[in-house]
Design a protein around this motif. Sequence first.
Motif, short mmCIF file in Angstrom:
data_model
loop_
_atom_site.label_atom_id
_atom_site.label_comp_id
_atom_site.label_asym_id
_atom_site.label_seq_id
_atom_site.Cartn_x
_atom_site.Cartn_y
_atom_site.Cartn_z
N ILE A 55 1.02 -1.29 0.07
CA ILE A 55 0.09 -0.02 -0.06
C ILE A 55 0.81 1.34 -0.01
CG2 ILE A 55 -1.75 1.20 1.30
CD1 ILE A 55 -3.03 -1.08 0.08
N GLY A 56 0.71 2.25 -0.86
CA GLY A 56 1.65 3.42 -1.10
C GLY A 56 0.83 4.38 -0.40
N ARG A 57 -0.46 4.33 -0.14
CA ARG A 57 -0.97 5.59 0.61
C ARG A 57 -2.35 5.11 1.44
NH1 ARG A 57 -2.00 7.77 -4.40
NH2 ARG A 57 -0.06 8.91 -4.53
N VAL A 58 -2.66 5.78 2.30
CA VAL A 58 -4.26 5.86 2.93
C VAL A 58 -4.88 7.22 2.75
CG1 VAL A 58 -5.43 5.19 4.68
CG2 VAL A 58 -3.28 3.95 4.27
N LEU A 59 -6.04 7.24 2.12
CA LEU A 59 -6.74 8.41 2.13
C LEU A 59 -7.82 8.22 3.03
CD1 LEU A 59 -7.27 9.10 -1.57
CD2 LEU A 59 -5.45 9.95 -0.37
N LEU A 60 -7.86 9.01 4.18
CA LEU A 60 -8.97 8.83 5.16
C LEU A 60 -9.88 9.99 4.94
CD1 LEU A 60 -9.62 7.26 7.85
CD2 LEU A 60 -8.47 9.34 9.10
N THR A 61 -11.14 9.50 4.81
CA THR A 61 -12.24 10.55 4.59
C THR A 61 -12.53 11.33 5.98
OG1 THR A 61 -13.93 8.82 4.98
CG2 THR A 61 -13.25 9.14 2.68
N HIS A 62 -12.48 10.51 7.08
CA HIS A 62 -12.52 11.21 8.20
C HIS A 62 -12.43 10.34 9.56
CE1 HIS A 62 -16.31 8.96 7.89
NE2 HIS A 62 -16.61 8.93 8.87
N TYR A 63 -12.28 10.91 10.75
CA TYR A 63 -11.88 10.18 11.90
C TYR A 63 -13.29 9.83 12.46
CZ TYR A 63 -10.32 8.94 16.42
OH TYR A 63 -9.72 8.24 17.58
N ASP A 64 -13.50 8.52 12.40
CA ASP A 64 -14.71 7.91 13.06
C ASP A 64 -14.31 6.41 13.21
OD1 ASP A 64 -16.77 9.40 13.87
OD2 ASP A 64 -17.84 9.11 11.82
N LEU A 65 -14.71 5.92 14.33
CA LEU A 65 -14.31 4.61 14.92
C LEU A 65 -14.52 3.52 13.69
CD1 LEU A 65 -14.53 2.11 16.97
CD2 LEU A 65 -16.87 1.94 16.96
N ASP A 66 -15.44 3.69 12.67
CA ASP A 66 -15.65 2.57 11.61
C ASP A 66 -14.89 3.00 10.48
OD1 ASP A 66 -17.21 4.85 11.20
OD2 ASP A 66 -19.16 3.81 10.42
N HIS A 67 -13.97 3.88 10.57
CA HIS A 67 -13.14 4.27 9.28
C HIS A 67 -11.63 4.24 9.52
CE1 HIS A 67 -16.33 5.79 6.44
NE2 HIS A 67 -17.01 5.70 7.70
N VAL A 68 -11.33 4.52 11.15
CA VAL A 68 -9.83 4.10 11.33
C VAL A 68 -9.53 3.27 12.26
CG1 VAL A 68 -9.70 6.81 11.31
CG2 VAL A 68 -10.10 5.67 13.48
N GLY A 69 -10.52 2.35 12.36
CA GLY A 69 -10.43 1.27 13.37
C GLY A 69 -9.46 0.16 13.11
N LYS A 70 -8.89 0.12 11.88
CA LYS A 70 -7.85 -1.01 11.81
C LYS A 70 -6.60 -0.68 11.40
CE LYS A 70 -8.62 -3.72 13.87
NZ LYS A 70 -7.77 -4.37 15.08
N LEU A 71 -6.26 0.73 11.27
CA LEU A 71 -5.15 1.38 11.10
C LEU A 71 -3.98 0.83 11.80
CD1 LEU A 71 -5.87 5.01 9.95
CD2 LEU A 71 -5.12 3.17 8.61
N ALA A 72 -4.34 0.69 13.30
CA ALA A 72 -3.34 0.41 14.25
C ALA A 72 -2.87 -1.04 14.12
CB ALA A 72 -3.81 0.49 15.57
N ALA A 73 -3.88 -1.67 13.75
CA ALA A 73 -3.42 -3.32 13.63
C ALA A 73 -2.74 -3.51 12.08
CB ALA A 73 -4.73 -3.94 13.42
N LEU A 74 -2.97 -2.32 11.34
CA LEU A 74 -2.20 -2.62 10.06
C LEU A 74 -0.74 -2.06 9.90
CD1 LEU A 74 -4.95 -1.69 7.46
CD2 LEU A 74 -4.32 -3.96 8.08
#
Length: 224
Positions: A55-74
């Motif tokens: 993965i070359g980049r992550v585009l985050l639409t917003h900070y919410d539990l169901d949109h950033v939840g797995k970034l830490a695990a990845l």
Amino acid sequence: MATEIADDVWRFECRGVNAYLVFDDVPTLVDAGTPWDEAAIRDGLEEAGVAVSEIGRVLLTHYDLDHVGKLAALAPDLDAPVHAYGFDAQLLRGARRPPLRNHKGLIQRLGGLVTDPADLDVASIADGETVGSFTAYHTPGHTPGHVAYVSEKLGVGFLGDLASESDGELSPSGWVISYDTDAVATSVRGLAARAPPFEVACVGHGDPIATGGGAALRRLAERL
């Protein structure tokens, strides 16, 4: 489950929310599901033929539990910048906390109890900035730093939770899950006016609209 919904665009069905993979100049992950969706993200990437490390980049639409939840695990395998806007980027970095004076802020505070902070490079993005073939459009209302990403080249728009889909039509983010519904309406109209034409509208909730997505956004703007 992973589904290729258009050329170079994959949908990962997580727990009540969508994440996406798009093959732009580099493989790009758009949002990351809930804290319980690591398998869905990893399996989806594998099905699309991409390792997390690619993965070359992550585009985050917003900070919410169901949109950033797995970034830490990845994060152990993910070596890529996470692009986010303003207040939401600060939340992701842990530099600020959601405000308790707003009902949505309180929901985000509660969600933070089960969301691990991600040790990643958070790159602040500006309104109108381009990343790969995508242009970022600040679309506040659902959250203060909500962003939509539109690629004229690929004909795809990632709308996050600015709108949801039902029966092929879009509806604006509602009061319960938004900081400011008046701002949501303004953002929908602004994005419809500013964004170039696109066919595929990828939403956080509901099914992506594979054809006529831009037209669906304009119809929503006309109703508001």
